[in-house]
Structure formats: C-alpha cells, structure tokens
Design a protein around this motif. Structure first.
Motif, short mmCIF file in Angstrom:
data_model
loop_
_atom_site.label_atom_id
_atom_site.label_comp_id
_atom_site.label_asym_id
_atom_site.label_seq_id
_atom_site.Cartn_x
_atom_site.Cartn_y
_atom_site.Cartn_z
N ASP A 1 51.46 -6.40 -31.25
CA ASP A 1 50.08 -6.88 -31.30
C ASP A 1 49.03 -5.81 -31.01
O ASP A 1 47.85 -6.12 -30.83
CB ASP A 1 49.87 -8.08 -30.36
CG ASP A 1 50.67 -9.30 -30.81
OD1 ASP A 1 50.81 -9.49 -32.03
OD2 ASP A 1 51.15 -10.05 -29.94
N ASP A 2 49.46 -4.55 -30.95
CA ASP A 2 48.46 -3.47 -30.90
C ASP A 2 47.60 -3.52 -32.16
O ASP A 2 48.05 -3.98 -33.22
CB ASP A 2 49.16 -2.10 -30.83
CG ASP A 2 49.54 -1.72 -29.42
OD1 ASP A 2 49.04 -2.34 -28.47
OD2 ASP A 2 50.35 -0.78 -29.27
N SER A 3 46.38 -3.02 -32.06
CA SER A 3 45.47 -3.03 -33.21
C SER A 3 45.45 -1.66 -33.88
O SER A 3 45.42 -0.62 -33.22
CB SER A 3 44.06 -3.41 -32.75
OG SER A 3 43.60 -2.52 -31.74
N VAL A 4 45.48 -1.68 -35.22
CA VAL A 4 45.47 -0.45 -36.01
C VAL A 4 44.38 -0.56 -37.07
O VAL A 4 44.30 -1.57 -37.78
CB VAL A 4 46.83 -0.23 -36.71
CG1 VAL A 4 46.80 1.05 -37.54
CG2 VAL A 4 47.96 -0.16 -35.68
N LEU A 5 43.55 0.46 -37.18
CA LEU A 5 42.51 0.52 -38.20
C LEU A 5 42.82 1.67 -39.15
O LEU A 5 42.85 2.83 -38.74
CB LEU A 5 41.13 0.73 -37.55
CG LEU A 5 39.94 0.91 -38.50
CD1 LEU A 5 39.72 -0.33 -39.35
CD2 LEU A 5 38.68 1.26 -37.71
N ASP A 6 43.07 1.34 -40.41
CA ASP A 6 43.37 2.35 -41.43
C ASP A 6 42.18 2.44 -42.38
O ASP A 6 41.95 1.53 -43.18
CB ASP A 6 44.65 1.96 -42.18
CG ASP A 6 45.16 3.08 -43.09
OD1 ASP A 6 44.44 4.09 -43.24
OD2 ASP A 6 46.26 2.94 -43.63
N LEU A 7 41.43 3.53 -42.28
CA LEU A 7 40.22 3.72 -43.06
C LEU A 7 40.54 4.49 -44.34
O LEU A 7 41.07 5.60 -44.28
CB LEU A 7 39.18 4.48 -42.23
CG LEU A 7 38.70 3.76 -40.97
CD1 LEU A 7 37.90 4.71 -40.08
CD2 LEU A 7 37.86 2.54 -41.33
N GLY A 8 40.21 3.90 -45.49
CA GLY A 8 40.62 4.47 -46.75
C GLY A 8 42.10 4.23 -46.96
O GLY A 8 42.85 5.13 -47.34
N ALA A 9 42.51 2.99 -46.74
CA ALA A 9 43.93 2.64 -46.62
C ALA A 9 44.69 2.67 -47.94
O ALA A 9 45.91 2.82 -47.95
CB ALA A 9 44.06 1.26 -45.99
N GLY A 10 43.99 2.49 -49.06
CA GLY A 10 44.70 2.42 -50.34
C GLY A 10 45.67 1.25 -50.36
O GLY A 10 45.31 0.11 -50.05
N PHE B 1 31.68 -0.73 -43.32
CA PHE B 1 32.55 -1.40 -42.37
C PHE B 1 32.30 -0.92 -40.95
O PHE B 1 32.17 -1.72 -40.02
CB PHE B 1 34.02 -1.17 -42.74
CG PHE B 1 35.00 -1.70 -41.73
CD1 PHE B 1 35.42 -3.02 -41.80
CD2 PHE B 1 35.47 -0.90 -40.70
CE1 PHE B 1 36.31 -3.52 -40.86
CE2 PHE B 1 36.36 -1.40 -39.76
CZ PHE B 1 36.78 -2.71 -39.84
N LEU B 2 32.23 0.39 -40.77
CA LEU B 2 32.03 0.94 -39.43
C LEU B 2 30.69 0.56 -38.84
O LEU B 2 30.57 0.34 -37.63
CB LEU B 2 32.17 2.46 -39.47
CG LEU B 2 33.58 3.00 -39.77
CD1 LEU B 2 33.55 4.52 -39.95
CD2 LEU B 2 34.56 2.62 -38.67
N SER B 3 29.66 0.43 -39.67
CA SER B 3 28.34 0.08 -39.16
C SER B 3 28.25 -1.41 -38.82
O SER B 3 27.47 -1.80 -37.94
CB SER B 3 27.26 0.44 -40.19
OG SER B 3 27.38 -0.36 -41.35
N GLN B 4 29.03 -2.24 -39.49
CA GLN B 4 28.95 -3.68 -39.28
C GLN B 4 29.93 -4.19 -38.22
O GLN B 4 29.75 -5.27 -37.67
CB GLN B 4 29.22 -4.42 -40.59
CG GLN B 4 28.15 -4.22 -41.66
CD GLN B 4 28.46 -4.97 -42.94
OE1 GLN B 4 29.55 -5.52 -43.11
NE2 GLN B 4 27.50 -5.00 -43.84
N ASN B 5 30.95 -3.42 -37.94
CA ASN B 5 32.03 -3.85 -37.06
C ASN B 5 31.90 -3.20 -35.69
O ASN B 5 31.71 -1.99 -35.60
CB ASN B 5 33.37 -3.50 -37.71
CG ASN B 5 34.55 -3.90 -36.85
OD1 ASN B 5 34.45 -4.79 -36.02
ND2 ASN B 5 35.68 -3.25 -37.06
N ARG B 6 32.01 -3.98 -34.66
CA ARG B 6 31.88 -3.44 -33.30
C ARG B 6 33.22 -3.42 -32.56
O ARG B 6 33.28 -3.07 -31.39
CB ARG B 6 30.87 -4.27 -32.49
CG ARG B 6 29.43 -4.12 -33.01
CD ARG B 6 28.93 -2.71 -32.78
NE ARG B 6 27.58 -2.51 -33.29
CZ ARG B 6 27.30 -2.00 -34.47
NH1 ARG B 6 28.29 -1.65 -35.27
NH2 ARG B 6 26.06 -1.83 -34.88
N LEU B 7 34.31 -3.80 -33.24
CA LEU B 7 35.61 -3.83 -32.59
C LEU B 7 36.15 -2.42 -32.37
O LEU B 7 35.79 -1.48 -33.07
CB LEU B 7 36.60 -4.62 -33.45
CG LEU B 7 36.32 -6.11 -33.63
CD1 LEU B 7 37.35 -6.73 -34.57
CD2 LEU B 7 36.30 -6.83 -32.30
#
Length: 215
Positions: A32-41, A92-98
């Motif tokens: 349940d760790d959180s992972v953010l993949d930016l430009g994930a394809g 995404f980065l500007s709208q998301n505060r997580l």
C-alpha cells in the motif's frame, strides 16, 4: 511471460527501467505504499512496485499508452493497484497536492526542453515524501558530441528527441543535456540525500544520467 516484451523483446526488467531503480528502491517497498510515475507510458517502470503491493498512479497525456498499461495490469491480476491520469505532467503536479513515497521520472525529461525539465523535477520533489528516481539525457552520450560538433550554443528550446530525429521535427534545434551534479544539487538544496548518481547506457546505447535520492 513478459507482458511488456511486445515486438521489441524489451521487458520491465531491462534497461528501460534501469537496474539502479530496482536495486535501491524495490527492497524499500511495503504493501500500500504510494508510487507516482510521471510520464508513465505503458506503466513499465512502476509495474514491479505494483506487483509488490504498492498503489501506483500513472500520469501521461498519451491516452492510448495508459489504456495499454491498464490492460497489462489487468492481465497481471493487479488492476486494483493502478490509478491512471490522462493529464499533462505539469497540469497534474499543479492540481494535485498529494505526496508519494516513491516518485519516478524514467526517460521523462528526454521529452522536455531543459528549462521545463528542471521545473518538472523541482515540482516532483514537492510531491515526494520518500524516494525519487530520475533518468535524464547525459553529457556522456554520443549524441552530446554531435551536439557540440554542431556548434549549438543555446540549450533551448528543443528536446533530446529533436536531435535524435525521433520527434518528427524536420529542423534540428538546439537542446539540453544534464551535467553530473546538476540534478543532485537540486535534491541536496531541498535537504535530500543522494543514494546513487551515475551514468548508464540505455536501450538506445546512449548514456543517461541516473539519480536515486531520498527526500
């Protein structure tokens, strides 16, 4: 069966995903760790994290790639581990505060002019509460020598792909590479620590600059 092999024979464990990321980060993953993949394809880089029980958010403006990623994760039986967001990374980065325990930018900066890439990297650090992985075009690359021989003075506004002739741009424009220590200094300036920083050949036989860091 390697779900990512396709026609090219590349798998999620190959150079697209860089062994440094798996070596340093996968042992730290908990369920349940959180992972953010930016430009994930198609979700290749985050796939092993999801297999280990992490919750993965894939961000890419390519809806077709995200649809393919969704299908792959379904085939692997881990569709409940994926959230896909069809948005431009900066939006995404500007709208998301997580904030996320792991943030991945694998080959992402390859598609951006350097001014944009540095901005995205800084914003990605703001969303990281644990560890970040980034691979970026390196000055060790043979393409960088072509860049220098071409006499380009300005690092903007093109991208790495423009120089390689992969972007569909007819006229080659000046573009940017990352020097050793450049991304690391941004991390350290934020109070982070460098776990790994090295040059590494990728699937195109060019050198990428790899940074793994804790924040």
């Amino acid at each position: 069966m390697d779900l990512f092999a396709g026609g090219g024979g590349c798998g999620w464990e190959d150079s697209w995903c860089y062994p440094q990321m798996h070596q340093h980060l996968l042992p730290l993953v908990q369920r349940d760790d959180s992972v953010l993949d930016l430009g994930a394809g198609i979700g290749r880089s985050a796939f092993p994290f999801a297999l280990m029980g992490a919750q993965v958010t894939l961000v890419d403006r390519d809806y077709d790639a995200l649809a393919e990623a969704s299908g792959i994760y379904i085939q692997a039986g881990i569709e409940d581990r994926i959230v896909d967001c069809g948005l431009d990374i900066e939006k995404f980065l500007s709208q998301n505060r997580l904030r996320y325990k792991f943030v991945i930018l694998s080959e992402t900066l390859t598609h951006m002019p350097k001014s944009q890439g540095v901005k995205v990297f800084r914003e990605a650090l703001e969303h990281c509460s644990g560890y970040i992985f980034v691979s970026a075009p390196s000055t060790f690359s043979w393409v960088y020598e072509c860049y220098r021989e071409g006499g380009y003075d300005c690092p903007e506004p093109g991208t790495f792909l423009d120089m390689c002739g992969c972007s569909g741009v007819e006229k080659i424009e000046p573009f940017s590479f990352y020097q050793p220590g450049e991304l690391e200094s941004i991390v350290v300036g934020r109070g982070g620590h460098i776990i790994c920083a090295e040059s590494r050949k990728n699937h195109t036989e060019n050198y990428a600059w790899i940074v793994v860091a804790s924040i």
